[in-house]
Write a protein that holds these residues in place. Sequence first.
Motif, PDB file in Angstrom:
ATOM      1  N   ALA A  27      46.163 -63.071 -63.602  1.00 24.25           N
ATOM      2  CA  ALA A  27      45.518 -63.488 -64.859  1.00 24.25           C
ATOM      3  C   ALA A  27      46.096 -62.708 -66.037  1.00 24.25           C
ATOM      4  CB  ALA A  27      44.006 -63.281 -64.774  1.00 24.25           C
ATOM      5  N   LEU A  28      46.367 -61.427 -65.868  1.00 21.96           N
ATOM      6  CA  LEU A  28      46.957 -60.627 -66.945  1.00 21.96           C
ATOM      7  C   LEU A  28      48.381 -61.077 -67.254  1.00 21.96           C
ATOM      8  CD1 LEU A  28      45.663 -57.069 -65.941  1.00 21.96           C
ATOM      9  CD2 LEU A  28      44.932 -58.443 -67.905  1.00 21.96           C
ATOM     10  N   ILE A  29      49.156 -61.391 -66.222  1.00 24.44           N
ATOM     11  CA  ILE A  29      50.525 -61.897 -66.420  1.00 24.44           C
ATOM     12  C   ILE A  29      50.486 -63.222 -67.177  1.00 24.44           C
ATOM     13  CG2 ILE A  29      52.543 -62.838 -65.209  1.00 24.44           C
ATOM     14  CD1 ILE A  29      51.963 -60.665 -63.012  1.00 24.44           C
ATOM     15  N   GLU A  30      49.575 -64.095 -66.800  1.00 22.54           N
ATOM     16  CA  GLU A  30      49.465 -65.397 -67.479  1.00 22.54           C
ATOM     17  C   GLU A  30      48.992 -65.218 -68.927  1.00 22.54           C
ATOM     18  OE1 GLU A  30      50.688 -68.296 -66.425  1.00 22.54           O
ATOM     19  OE2 GLU A  30      51.397 -67.101 -64.737  1.00 22.54           O
ATOM     20  N   ALA A  31      48.153 -64.221 -69.182  1.00 25.48           N
ATOM     21  CA  ALA A  31      47.722 -63.943 -70.558  1.00 25.48           C
ATOM     22  C   ALA A  31      48.919 -63.501 -71.399  1.00 25.48           C
ATOM     23  CB  ALA A  31      46.631 -62.876 -70.570  1.00 25.48           C
ATOM     24  N   ILE A  32      49.800 -62.685 -70.818  1.00 21.26           N
ATOM     25  CA  ILE A  32      51.008 -62.261 -71.527  1.00 21.26           C
ATOM     26  C   ILE A  32      51.878 -63.471 -71.831  1.00 21.26           C
ATOM     27  CG2 ILE A  32      53.176 -60.975 -71.302  1.00 21.26           C
ATOM     28  CD1 ILE A  32      51.560 -58.906 -69.618  1.00 21.26           C
ATOM     29  N   ARG A  33      52.068 -64.318 -70.861  1.00 21.87           N
ATOM     30  CA  ARG A  33      52.899 -65.522 -71.065  1.00 21.87           C
ATOM     31  C   ARG A  33      52.284 -66.444 -72.112  1.00 21.87           C
ATOM     32  NH1 ARG A  33      54.404 -65.977 -64.727  1.00 21.87           N
ATOM     33  NH2 ARG A  33      56.118 -64.481 -64.816  1.00 21.87           N
ATOM     34  N   ASN A  34      50.968 -66.556 -72.113  1.00 19.43           N
ATOM     35  CA  ASN A  34      50.301 -67.359 -73.134  1.00 19.43           C
ATOM     36  C   ASN A  34      50.508 -66.746 -74.516  1.00 19.43           C
ATOM     37  OD1 ASN A  34      48.472 -69.400 -74.228  1.00 19.43           O
ATOM     38  ND2 ASN A  34      47.069 -67.691 -74.480  1.00 19.43           N
ATOM     39  N   ASN A  35      50.388 -65.426 -74.608  1.00 21.33           N
ATOM     40  CA  ASN A  35      50.608 -64.766 -75.893  1.00 21.33           C
ATOM     41  C   ASN A  35      52.052 -64.930 -76.352  1.00 21.33           C
ATOM     42  OD1 ASN A  35      47.981 -63.901 -76.332  1.00 21.33           O
ATOM     43  ND2 ASN A  35      48.276 -62.029 -75.166  1.00 21.33           N
ATOM     44  N   GLN A  36      53.005 -64.975 -75.419  1.00 23.65           N
ATOM     45  CA  GLN A  36      54.396 -65.254 -75.775  1.00 23.65           C
ATOM     46  C   GLN A  36      54.505 -66.654 -76.379  1.00 23.65           C
ATOM     47  OE1 GLN A  36      56.530 -64.519 -72.065  1.00 23.65           O
ATOM     48  NE2 GLN A  36      58.025 -63.299 -73.194  1.00 23.65           N
ATOM     49  N   LYS A  37      53.807 -67.599 -75.799  1.00 24.99           N
ATOM     50  CA  LYS A  37      53.837 -68.975 -76.307  1.00 24.99           C
ATOM     51  C   LYS A  37      53.201 -69.055 -77.692  1.00 24.99           C
ATOM     52  CE  LYS A  37      54.009 -70.942 -71.746  1.00 24.99           C
ATOM     53  NZ  LYS A  37      53.258 -71.076 -70.563  1.00 24.99           N
ATOM     54  N   GLN A  38      52.175 -68.248 -77.950  1.00 19.17           N
ATOM     55  CA  GLN A  38      51.559 -68.224 -79.279  1.00 19.17           C
ATOM     56  C   GLN A  38      52.550 -67.698 -80.318  1.00 19.17           C
ATOM     57  OE1 GLN A  38      48.681 -69.766 -79.744  1.00 19.17           O
ATOM     58  NE2 GLN A  38      48.745 -70.109 -77.544  1.00 19.17           N
ATOM     59  N   ILE A  39      53.345 -66.715 -79.929  1.00 15.08           N
ATOM     60  CA  ILE A  39      54.398 -66.218 -80.825  1.00 15.08           C
ATOM     61  C   ILE A  39      55.397 -67.331 -81.092  1.00 15.08           C
ATOM     62  CG2 ILE A  39      56.364 -64.620 -81.020  1.00 15.08           C
ATOM     63  CD1 ILE A  39      54.653 -62.567 -79.461  1.00 15.08           C
ATOM     64  N   ASP A  40      55.779 -68.060 -80.037  1.00 12.40           N
ATOM     65  CA  ASP A  40      56.720 -69.170 -80.207  1.00 12.40           C
ATOM     66  C   ASP A  40      56.188 -70.207 -81.187  1.00 12.40           C
ATOM     67  OD1 ASP A  40      58.465 -68.019 -78.420  1.00 12.40           O
ATOM     68  OD2 ASP A  40      57.813 -69.249 -76.718  1.00 12.40           O
ATOM     69  N   ILE A  41      54.907 -70.504 -81.104  1.00  8.88           N
ATOM     70  CA  ILE A  41      54.303 -71.481 -82.016  1.00  8.88           C
ATOM     71  C   ILE A  41      54.414 -70.994 -83.452  1.00  8.88           C
ATOM     72  CG2 ILE A  41      52.073 -72.454 -82.746  1.00  8.88           C
ATOM     73  CD1 ILE A  41      51.370 -72.556 -79.691  1.00  8.88           C
ATOM     74  N   GLN A  42      54.115 -69.717 -83.685  1.00 13.51           N
ATOM     75  CA  GLN A  42      54.190 -69.177 -85.042  1.00 13.51           C
ATOM     76  C   GLN A  42      55.641 -69.103 -85.532  1.00 13.51           C
ATOM     77  OE1 GLN A  42      51.593 -68.972 -86.940  1.00 13.51           O
ATOM     78  NE2 GLN A  42      50.331 -69.508 -85.184  1.00 13.51           N
ATOM     79  N   LEU A  43      56.575 -68.809 -84.638  1.00 18.23           N
ATOM     80  CA  LEU A  43      57.984 -68.770 -85.022  1.00 18.23           C
ATOM     81  C   LEU A  43      58.467 -70.163 -85.408  1.00 18.23           C
ATOM     82  CD1 LEU A  43      59.389 -66.344 -82.302  1.00 18.23           C
ATOM     83  CD2 LEU A  43      59.024 -65.846 -84.728  1.00 18.23           C
ATOM     84  N   ASP A  44      58.042 -71.163 -84.657  1.00 24.96           N
ATOM     85  CA  ASP A  44      58.400 -72.543 -84.976  1.00 24.96           C
ATOM     86  C   ASP A  44      57.789 -72.959 -86.310  1.00 24.96           C
ATOM     87  OD1 ASP A  44      59.605 -75.111 -84.256  1.00 24.96           O
ATOM     88  OD2 ASP A  44      57.522 -75.808 -84.090  1.00 24.96           O
ATOM     89  N   ARG A  45      56.547 -72.590 -86.518  1.00 21.36           N
ATOM     90  CA  ARG A  45      55.869 -72.905 -87.789  1.00 21.36           C
ATOM     91  C   ARG A  45      56.590 -72.236 -88.951  1.00 21.36           C
ATOM     92  NH1 ARG A  45      51.399 -70.675 -90.847  1.00 21.36           N
ATOM     93  NH2 ARG A  45      50.289 -72.368 -91.862  1.00 21.36           N
TER      94      ARG A  45
END
Length: 192
Positions: A27-45
């Motif tokens: 669950a902690l690993i998946e939370a990190i991966r999700n937070n990476q995806k949130q960064i990707d969303i902001q970078l794309d924006r």
Amino acid sequence: MSTTAIILIVVLVLGGFIVLTYNRLIALIEAIRNNQKQIDIQLDRRFKVFESLINVVKKYMDYEQTTLKDVVALRNQAQTAKANGDEATRIAAENKISQIASNLNLVFEQYPQLKANENCLQLQEEIVNTENKLAYAKQSYNDSIETYNANKKSFFTSMIVGMFRSKLDFDFPYWQLTDTQVAEHESYTVKL
């Protein structure tokens, strides 16, 4: 109570502890991966806002050509690094885009008509908002890495990580300033 029953209870408790610890780390690993995806969303924006801003700015100055080329080149470098799993290069490229964003305000000061343009003002605000969201996403990502690292290094958990190394043992890179950037910030002086 028989010895067999005691052994069975100990095995069940130990097995339950291993399963719970394994699931918590996943669950902690998946939370990190999700937070990476949130960064990707902001970078794309951020990239899309940059493109919009540069299109508005084109009417006023030549600077946008090199800025747009730099942003596109850095964005491509970041995407390639991401595809290759090179987080350090990706982080460096995205940090350079952030530097370009901070320099845009200086450019606006040179063009009063541009500074007063409503679309530019709105897009400038969008860039600031996006940078703030990006900073928050990076902080959440780093916090989730810290939580994961603290958990995986705890005494009993580290033994379980050792048993399932390929599934549970990861070294996620932190989003952080380079040593050069830290030195620049530390030596910065306000000039009035």
